[in-house]
Structures are given as structure tokens and as C-alpha cells.
Scaffold this motif. Structure first.
Motif, PDB file in Angstrom:
ATOM      1  N   GLU A   8       0.859  -1.196   0.000  1.00 44.09           N
ATOM      2  CA  GLU A   8       0.000   0.000   0.000  1.00 44.09           C
ATOM      3  C   GLU A   8       0.894   1.244   0.000  1.00 44.09           C
ATOM      4  OE1 GLU A   8      -2.450   2.647  -0.172  1.00 44.09           O
ATOM      5  OE2 GLU A   8      -3.694   0.916   0.447  1.00 44.09           O
ATOM      6  N   GLU A  10      -0.210   4.478   0.265  1.00 45.20           N
ATOM      7  CA  GLU A  10      -0.690   5.530   1.164  1.00 45.20           C
ATOM      8  C   GLU A  10      -0.263   5.169   2.593  1.00 45.20           C
ATOM      9  OE1 GLU A  10      -4.625   7.200   0.667  1.00 45.20           O
ATOM     10  OE2 GLU A  10      -4.857   6.091  -1.213  1.00 45.20           O
ATOM     11  N   SER A  12      -0.496   6.512   5.568  1.00 47.70           N
ATOM     12  CA  SER A  12      -1.435   6.591   6.691  1.00 47.70           C
ATOM     13  C   SER A  12      -2.364   5.381   6.726  1.00 47.70           C
ATOM     14  CB  SER A  12      -2.253   7.885   6.608  1.00 47.70           C
ATOM     15  OG  SER A  12      -3.001   7.933   5.389  1.00 47.70           O
ATOM     16  N   ILE A  13      -2.822   4.947   5.551  1.00 49.12           N
ATOM     17  CA  ILE A  13      -3.713   3.781   5.477  1.00 49.12           C
ATOM     18  C   ILE A  13      -2.953   2.516   5.845  1.00 49.12           C
ATOM     19  CG2 ILE A  13      -5.059   2.319   3.920  1.00 49.12           C
ATOM     20  CD1 ILE A  13      -5.912   4.826   2.436  1.00 49.12           C
ATOM     21  N   LEU A  16      -2.350   2.381   9.555  1.00 50.28           N
ATOM     22  CA  LEU A  16      -3.599   2.094  10.281  1.00 50.28           C
ATOM     23  C   LEU A  16      -3.923   0.603  10.201  1.00 50.28           C
ATOM     24  CD1 LEU A  16      -6.067   3.241  11.811  1.00 50.28           C
ATOM     25  CD2 LEU A  16      -7.200   3.496   9.585  1.00 50.28           C
ATOM     26  N   GLU A  17      -3.816   0.047   9.014  1.00 48.38           N
ATOM     27  CA  GLU A  17      -4.059  -1.390   8.832  1.00 48.38           C
ATOM     28  C   GLU A  17      -3.089  -2.200   9.689  1.00 48.38           C
ATOM     29  OE1 GLU A  17      -5.531  -1.152   4.143  1.00 48.38           O
ATOM     30  OE2 GLU A  17      -3.524  -1.878   4.657  1.00 48.38           O
ATOM     31  N   ASP A  52      -3.184  -3.002  -2.390  1.00 54.15           N
ATOM     32  CA  ASP A  52      -3.871  -1.856  -2.962  1.00 54.15           C
ATOM     33  C   ASP A  52      -3.820  -2.024  -4.482  1.00 54.15           C
ATOM     34  OD1 ASP A  52      -5.139   0.621  -3.101  1.00 54.15           O
ATOM     35  OD2 ASP A  52      -3.225   1.666  -3.355  1.00 54.15           O
ATOM     36  N   ALA A  80      -9.891   2.279  -3.808  1.00 57.22           N
ATOM     37  CA  ALA A  80     -10.872   3.357  -3.720  1.00 57.22           C
ATOM     38  C   ALA A  80     -11.892   3.219  -4.837  1.00 57.22           C
ATOM     39  CB  ALA A  80     -10.156   4.705  -3.823  1.00 57.22           C
ATOM     40  N   LYS A 101     -12.301   1.456  -0.186  1.00 60.84           N
ATOM     41  CA  LYS A 101     -12.043   2.571   0.727  1.00 60.84           C
ATOM     42  C   LYS A 101     -13.188   3.578   0.633  1.00 60.84           C
ATOM     43  CE  LYS A 101      -7.063   2.257  -0.249  1.00 60.84           C
ATOM     44  NZ  LYS A 101      -5.885   2.969  -0.806  1.00 60.84           N
ATOM     45  N   PRO A 102     -13.522   4.258   1.735  1.00 60.50           N
ATOM     46  CA  PRO A 102     -12.997   4.018   3.096  1.00 60.50           C
ATOM     47  C   PRO A 102     -13.663   2.786   3.714  1.00 60.50           C
ATOM     48  CG  PRO A 102     -14.651   5.732   3.156  1.00 60.50           C
ATOM     49  CD  PRO A 102     -14.499   5.364   1.697  1.00 60.50           C
ATOM     50  N   PRO A 105     -11.434  -0.335   9.939  1.00 57.05           N
ATOM     51  CA  PRO A 105     -10.288  -1.201  10.227  1.00 57.05           C
ATOM     52  C   PRO A 105     -10.702  -2.517  10.886  1.00 57.05           C
ATOM     53  CG  PRO A 105      -9.786   1.051  10.845  1.00 57.05           C
ATOM     54  CD  PRO A 105     -11.247   1.010  10.515  1.00 57.05           C
TER      55      PRO A 105
END
Length: 229
Positions: A8, A10, A12-13, A16-17, A52, A80, A101-102, A105
């Protein structure tokens, strides 16, 4: 601990994952470039891949296709894009699931757990268990051709093992020496049935506590032998 590779770009994503999966007990690695992600996916053993679709270097579709050529490991695609055509294409290339997305989680974690559990059941169902006979302290592993008596492994010759297995598989049945000779040595007895007697003696020495009072292989005088349950 199950290992998960997230590919991935991104950050931030991906982080988070990673955080949510690690809180659920997974070992997680992240790769942001598609080509490097594929290289890592093929070079290491992971239990799950999260891809992704839009990635630099190589898109998720191509990564999925290349992984699926050599591995059956579960693949979850993340994008997305909400178009059905992308979902159909991803699933058609071998992805196990597709999430847009979104997303929550906790939903991602739930899906990862579900696919891993399903995959483990599938793998487990393909593993053949050894064929084992257990009778009053004797354990005979027919697949591995090994014998344990009260937990202690005993060494058997080929014919000793075959004779023991045959008798144990036919308990309480009385067999003549001629029948046993024909069954184990695959020939008619021609004055050679003493071979059976010798092998019974050797087997008793290995499985009986007292060969004078056998608890497993009994002699039926004037007839032959039987394995007592």
C-alpha cells in the motif's frame, strides 16, 4: 503468529491497517512500491496479502496475478474504486476478497481472520493422517510402519510387522499357520509353516510382558493363533 504483507503506497492507510492487525496478534510488514512488494511476496512466506490496486511500479492486479501463479495464500484487494468491473477483474485474477475505501479497520481485521481460518481448514483437510491401530497399550502406525508398546518403540522386521498388523486388524479370529503363511508370505505352505511359529515367537518377545502367558497373541492348540482384544 500469522504473517501479513501489506502492499500500500498511502502511508497513513498502511500504518492504520498495520496497527489494527498487530493489535489482533498478526506479524505485519509494509511495502509501498508494487514491484518491490511482489519481490518480497514471492521471496518470503506470508500467510496473507493485502494489496492496494493503484501502486507505483506495478499495480495490484499484476501483483495478484503473479502471486497466484505460484501460491495459494489468501489475497485481499483494497481500492478506492467502487466499480464492479474492478472487483470482477480482481476476483477473476485469484483474489479471495475485495474491500473498498474508506472501510472500517475492524472490518478489515475480521475479513483477514475469516480468510486465514478458511485457508487453514482447507490446508488441514488435505493432510492425510497416518493409519494407526491402538489396542491395549500397543500402537501400530501402518503408514510409518512403526510399533510402540506402552510408549516404547520396538523394531520389527518387514514380515514381523506385516504379521502383527494382519492379526491386529482381525482380532478374535483364529487363523491356522497355513492361512497366515499364505497371507503374509503370499504362497501356499509347503512344509514351511515353521516360519510362522518363529515369527510369532519373535513378535511375542517384543509385545508381551510374559511370553509364557501371552496377553495379545494366543495359541489355540491344534488350530493356530488369534489376536485377543
Amino acid at each position: 503468529m500469522s504473517k501479513v504483507l501489506i502492499i500500500e503506497d498511502e502511508v497513513s492507510i498502511a500504518e492504520l491497517e498495520k496497527d489494527y492487525l498487530e493489535l489482533s496478534g498478526f506479524d505485519v510488514e509494509i511495502e509501498s512500491d508494487g514491484a518491490r512488494g511482489l519481490e518480497k511476496a514471492l521471496a518470503s512466506d506470508f500467510d496473507m496479502y493485502i494489496l492496494d490496486l493503484m501502486l507505483p511500479g506495478m499495480d495490484g492486479f499484476e501483483i495478484c496475478k503473479r502471486i497466484r501463479e505460484v501460491k495459494n495464500t489468501p489475497i485481499l484487494m483494497v481500492s478506492a474504486k467502487k466499480d464492479d468491473i474492478d472487483k470482477i477483474r480482481g476476483l477473476g485474477l485469484g483474489a479471495d476478497d475485495y474491500i473498498t475505501k474508506p472501510f472500517s479497520p475492524s472490518e478489515l481485521v475480521a475479513r483477514v481472520k475469516a480468510h486465514l481460518a478458511r485457508y487453514e481448514r482447507l490446508i488441514g483437510s488435505n493432510v492425510q493422517e497416518n493409519d494407526i491401530i491402538e489396542i491395549r497399550g500397543i500402537k501400530i502406525d501402518k503408514t510409518a510402519r512403526r510399533v510402540w508398546v506402552n510408549g516404547e518403540e520396538k523394531a520389527f522386521t518387514t514380515k514381523e510387522f506385516d504379521l502383527l498388523v494382519f492379526l491386529a486388524q482381525n482380532p478374535n479370529h483364529v487363523f491356522t499357520k497355513e492361512e497366515l503363511f499364505k497371507e503374509i508370505w503370499d504362497m501356499e505352505s509347503v512344509g514351511d509353516i515353521a516360519t510362522v511359529t518363529v515369527h510369532i515367537k519373535k513378535i511375542r518377545e517384543k509385545i508381551e510382558m510374559d511370553t509364557a502367558k501371552p496377553q495379545y497373541i494366543e495359541t489355540i492348540w491344534g488350530v493356530g493363533y488369534r489376536f485377543k482384544l
